[in-house]
Design a protein around this motif. Structure first.
Motif, mmCIF file in Angstrom:
data_model
loop_
_atom_site.group_PDB
_atom_site.id
_atom_site.type_symbol
_atom_site.label_atom_id
_atom_site.label_comp_id
_atom_site.label_asym_id
_atom_site.label_seq_id
_atom_site.Cartn_x
_atom_site.Cartn_y
_atom_site.Cartn_z
ATOM 1 N N SER A 94 -0.278 -1.171 4.286
ATOM 2 C CA SER A 94 -1.300 -1.559 5.258
ATOM 3 C C SER A 94 -0.844 -2.816 5.990
ATOM 4 O O SER A 94 0.098 -3.484 5.574
ATOM 5 N N ARG A 95 -1.519 -3.137 7.074
ATOM 6 C CA ARG A 95 -1.052 -4.206 7.951
ATOM 7 C C ARG A 95 -1.107 -5.583 7.271
ATOM 8 O O ARG A 95 -0.319 -6.456 7.550
ATOM 9 N N CYS A 115 -5.308 -1.257 -2.095
ATOM 10 C CA CYS A 115 -5.042 -2.207 -3.176
ATOM 11 C C CYS A 115 -3.880 -3.113 -2.783
ATOM 12 O O CYS A 115 -3.150 -2.833 -1.833
ATOM 13 N N ARG A 116 -3.726 -4.218 -3.503
ATOM 14 C CA ARG A 116 -2.659 -5.169 -3.185
ATOM 15 C C ARG A 116 -1.338 -4.752 -3.789
ATOM 16 O O ARG A 116 -0.277 -5.091 -3.269
ATOM 17 N N LEU A 117 -1.425 -4.071 -4.927
ATOM 18 C CA LEU A 117 -0.217 -3.844 -5.703
ATOM 19 C C LEU A 117 -0.375 -2.533 -6.473
ATOM 20 O O LEU A 117 -1.477 -2.197 -6.905
ATOM 21 N N VAL A 118 0.712 -1.795 -6.626
ATOM 22 C CA VAL A 118 0.711 -0.589 -7.447
ATOM 23 C C VAL A 118 1.737 -0.800 -8.559
ATOM 24 O O VAL A 118 2.913 -1.015 -8.284
ATOM 25 N N ALA A 128 -1.378 -2.082 0.085
ATOM 26 C CA ALA A 128 -1.035 -0.667 0.115
ATOM 27 C C ALA A 128 -2.310 0.158 0.213
ATOM 28 O O ALA A 128 -3.364 -0.243 -0.288
ATOM 29 N N LEU A 129 -2.197 1.274 0.866
ATOM 30 C CA LEU A 129 -3.307 2.222 0.919
ATOM 31 C C LEU A 129 -2.814 3.490 0.231
ATOM 32 O O LEU A 129 -1.897 4.139 0.719
ATOM 33 N N ILE A 130 -3.387 3.791 -0.948
ATOM 34 C CA ILE A 130 -2.900 4.966 -1.656
ATOM 35 C C ILE A 130 -3.891 6.111 -1.524
ATOM 36 O O ILE A 130 -5.105 5.908 -1.478
#
Lengths: 158, 405
Positions: free
Chosen positions: B213-214, B230-233, B218-220
């Motif tokens: 995401s900008r 979310c920020r982190l996967v 992340a967009l899962i």
């Protein structure tokens, strides 16, 4: 020479004086008696028809120390006792998973066990045991393997 | 004077170094460590994230440890090639070192699915201090973090993130948590407890798409169609042993099978820890038992055999202990009984505690405890005793058969 405690569960009548003595007089770092009561470090347990005394054997290669992920369990070189550094324990239960003698319990999110009363001349539980189930003794005559199985607490002696 | 080479400087490698110092104090020991740091406790990484310990408490040795005479540490270097015939290893800087005995304790790395492994700064595993620092940074800001994988590491990480004040979301492909270390009922209890503590758990769910995401997050997209920012996967989907240094001698991704002396199939090469495949006594099969106590024991046994003392490994026994946000959980040996083969179960439930014993032909082969875990160590000894008896009986039977022939 090491001074030890031998445990003979068959002689134990379950009076519980050892656990009271342990709770009242345990030797915190620095030694000395008369400290505030704390949870005892040994436990009498009825297992079926038998009675067991759960107390640390202070093994020479302690499985609890091997399993400790935080390096909190080590052998104290001067006394030969196996110690837990409470400030390092993260409460992961790994030691409880390993010890075949069930010598560890949890208190306040940390593992606790017998510290061998290293600050005192002889372990309090043995001093207060009226039946001889717990006895202070010399360990020199016993072979190491036998010593482990005989439930002994090693202590530095003169 | 023997030259021992230890590849890997974590739990197993360090246990080996300690045992070698004890049993062959005059030998030369060279330790090759891929990480620049001195050895640290990987198991404490989740505790570091949770705030139970600070980074200084992760150290496994004093900084002066590797200054002992006869002990050399090559930090930040990797063994890239082993030549078992010439008995040499080649490091990543092209230096070649000879050895008399080699221990491969190179561990394992996290498995990150191919589509997400490169090009995503929001994707990580949890294996190193750097991984933990990255996760901690985001957790401190209270971010939403997706944890993928419902095994012990995923569960511990989700709990740690909750304690750190983040919003963890646990994404599990199987229908339940801890599918290898707990039975359905225990897993359901763990899940209920975690949900009550505010951890969102999605089972039978996988990530099908990941988009940056900008704002750097992340967009899962999940298999059920949900979009989740979310920020982190963090992938906690198991590990793959580091065996690439053996090149074509070892199938990629396969662990090194060792005998009871911790010897691999290559002469004078031993293996210990997450890279080794050992005999497991409850399943009676070879597997990697990738936990701390196994690594310590295997490292020590390997070292003793390298030093010429015949010390047999007593066999692995799959086991896990966890504190799940105040709920103690221990599982040892078999957790589920196959429908055939003479298995019996003994189960006790009482409020928030659960106790299950698995017997095979009257002998204990597994236990799960939730709540009251005090008897765990005693039961482990019982399982090992029973297994040793079985092995003894089997070997006597073999001997007798041989005699008949």
């Amino acid at each position: 020479m090491l001074t030890t405690i031998q445990v003979d569960p068959a002689r134990c009548d379950g009076c519980g004086r050892c656990t009271v003595a342990c709770a009242m007089g345990g030797a915190p770092a620095g030694g000395g008696t008369g400290a505030a009561p704390r949870p005892p470090r040994l436990w009498i347990r009825e297992a079926g028809t038998r009675r067991r005394i759960d107390v640390c054997r202070h093994c020479e290669t302690p499985v609890c120390a091997n399993a400790c992920v935080a390096g909190a369990i080590s052998i104290d070189e001067s006394s030969g006792t196996v110690r837990i550094a409470a400030d390092k324990c993260v409460g992961c239960y790994s030691c409880i998973m390993e010890c075949p003698f069930q010598a560890l319990r949890f208190s306040g999110g940390k593992a606790i066990k017998c510290d061998g009363c290293s600050g005192l001349s002889s372990p309090l539980c043995a001093r207060f045991c009226p039946t001889g189930a717990l006895q202070a003794a010399r360990s020199g005559g016993l072979a190491p393997r036998r010593r482990r199985h005989r439930a002994v607490i090693r202590k530095a002696g003169p | 004077m023997k030259h021992y080479l230890i590849a890997g400087n974590s739990t197993a490698g360090l246990a080996a170094v300690r045992a070698l110092r004890q049993h062959d104090p005059r030998a030369k020991i060279t330790v090759v460590s891929a990480e620049r740091h001195l050895p640290y406790s990987r198991v404490l990484l989740t505790h570091l994230i949770a705030g139970h310990v600070d980074a200084g408490q992760l150290a496994l040795v004093e900084p002066s440890f590797f200054e002992q005479p006869g002990l050399e540490l090559l930090a930040g270097r990797q063994v890239v090639q082993v030549d078992p015939k010439a008995k040499t290893v080649t490091l990543d800087d092209a230096v070649t070192l000879p050895y008399d005995k080699l221990l491969l304790a190179t561990g394992a790395g996290p498995v990150i699915p191919a589509g997400f492994s490169t090009g995503y700064p929001q994707v990580t595993g949890l294996r190193t201090l750097e991984d933990a620092a990255l996760i901690s940074r985001h957790a401190a800001a209270g971010a939403k973090i997706a944890v993928v994988g419902g095994g012990p590491v995923g569960v511990k990480l989700a709990c740690a993130l909750r304690e750190a004040g983040a919003s963890p979301e646990l994404i599990v492909s199987s229908p339940r948590l801890l599918s290898r270390v707990a039975d359905d009922e225990a897993a359901a209890m763990v899940r209920r407890h975690m949900s009550q503590c505010g951890i969102r758990i999605r089972t039978t769910t996988v990530i099908v798409h990941l988009e940056q995401s900008r704002d750097g997050g992340a967009l899962i997209t999940l298999s059920d169609g949900t979009s989740l920012p979310c920020r982190l996967v963090v992938f906690c989907k198991g590990v793959r042993p580091h065996t690439s240094m053996l090149g074509g001698l070892q199938p990629p991704g396969a662990a090194l099978r060792v005998d009871r002396w911790m010897r691999t199939s290559f002469e004078d090469i031993y293996a210990a820890g997450d890279v080794a495949e050992t005999y497991e006594i409850s399943s009676r099969s070879f597997c990697t038992a990738a936990t701390w106590p196994h690594a310590v024991e295997q490292g020590r046994v390997a070292a003793m055999n390298m030093a010429g003392l015949a010390m047999a490994y007593r066999g692995s026994l799959n086991r896990n202990a966890m504190d799940i946000l105040g709920l103690p959980f221990i599982s040892i040996g078999l957790v589920k009984a196959p429908s055939r083969g003479g298995y019996d179960l003994r189960i006790q439930r009482n409020g928030n505690s659960y106790r299950k014993l698995v017997y095979r032909r009257g002998r204990l082969v597994g236990i799960q405890l939730i709540g009251d875990v005090r008897e765990a160590g005693f039961r482990q000894a019982q399982i090992r005793r029973a297994a040793a008896r079985d092995i003894e009986i089997e070997s006597t039977m073999c001997c007798e058969e041989e005699k008949h022939e």
